[in-house]
Design an enzyme around this catalytic site. Structure first.
Site, mmCIF file in Angstrom:
data_model
loop_
_atom_site.group_PDB
_atom_site.id
_atom_site.type_symbol
_atom_site.label_atom_id
_atom_site.label_comp_id
_atom_site.label_asym_id
_atom_site.label_seq_id
_atom_site.Cartn_x
_atom_site.Cartn_y
_atom_site.Cartn_z
ATOM 1 N N GLY A 40 0.811 -1.220 0.000
ATOM 2 C CA GLY A 40 0.000 0.000 0.000
ATOM 3 C C GLY A 40 0.838 1.260 0.000
ATOM 4 O O GLY A 40 0.535 2.230 -0.699
ATOM 5 N N CYS A 41 1.900 1.246 0.772
ATOM 6 C CA CYS A 41 2.774 2.427 0.869
ATOM 7 C C CYS A 41 3.538 2.657 -0.429
ATOM 8 O O CYS A 41 3.732 3.802 -0.854
ATOM 9 C CB CYS A 41 3.719 2.285 2.053
ATOM 10 S SG CYS A 41 2.839 2.199 3.636
ATOM 11 N N THR A 42 3.938 1.583 -1.075
ATOM 12 C CA THR A 42 4.622 1.699 -2.361
ATOM 13 C C THR A 42 3.652 2.219 -3.417
ATOM 14 O O THR A 42 4.006 3.115 -4.202
ATOM 15 C CB THR A 42 5.221 0.340 -2.784
ATOM 16 O OG1 THR A 42 6.166 -0.063 -1.784
ATOM 17 C CG2 THR A 42 5.902 0.421 -4.138
#
Length: 150
Positions: free
Chosen positions: A42-44
């Site tokens: 998700g962060c990527t």
């Protein structure tokens, strides 16, 4: 942190060792996005969405800072791997997370722990929070910001 609040003067140190302050963004609109961890799916996706939309965000007058509790070395690897064109603040002691109110109790698989709640803050030219996105669309984060009617 809520709409109408002033952001803290000290924002933290990025992966290159540069100290960032609110004064660095005086007269500019600023996006500060908080995310849990470098190199997670998700962060990527969120970082890559913001990188892909960075030119449009800059054209709309925004500067951009990412913040997580990862180390400067982790941020450096993450930024290089994904060609991120904006600074990432290493908030290892969670002080900026706490100042913005995104360091909260979370639950996962029956266990409770403290962690960063993914949140994006839009700040005006005077350092005042004017919008908070707490339901971030990680795959289309840049457009989510650009489509706000502020």
């Amino acid at each position: 942190m809520k709409i109408g609040d002033q952001i803290p003067q000290q924002l933290g140190t990025d992966a290159t060792g540069r100290q960032w302050t609110a004064a660095d963004f005086a007269g500019k609109k600023l996006i500060i996005y908080f995310y849990p961890k470098d190199n997670t799916p998700g962060c990527t996706a969120e970082a890559c969405s913001l990188a892909a939309g960075y030119a449009a965000l800059k054209k709309a007058g925004y500067a951009l800072l990412g913040v997580s509790r990862d180390s400067a070395a982790s941020h450096q690897r993450f930024a290089q791997k994904h060609a991120l064109p904006f600074p990432l603040i290493a908030d290892e002691d969670a002080s900026l997370n706490k100042a913005f109110g995104v360091w909260r109790e979370k639950k996962l698989a029956g266990r409770t722990y403290m962690g960063t709640v993914r949140t994006t803050f839009i700040i005006d030219e005077n350092g005042t929070v004017i919008h908070i996105i707490d339901k971030v669309n990680t795959k289309d984060s840049a457009n989510q910001i650009l489509n706000l009617s502020l």
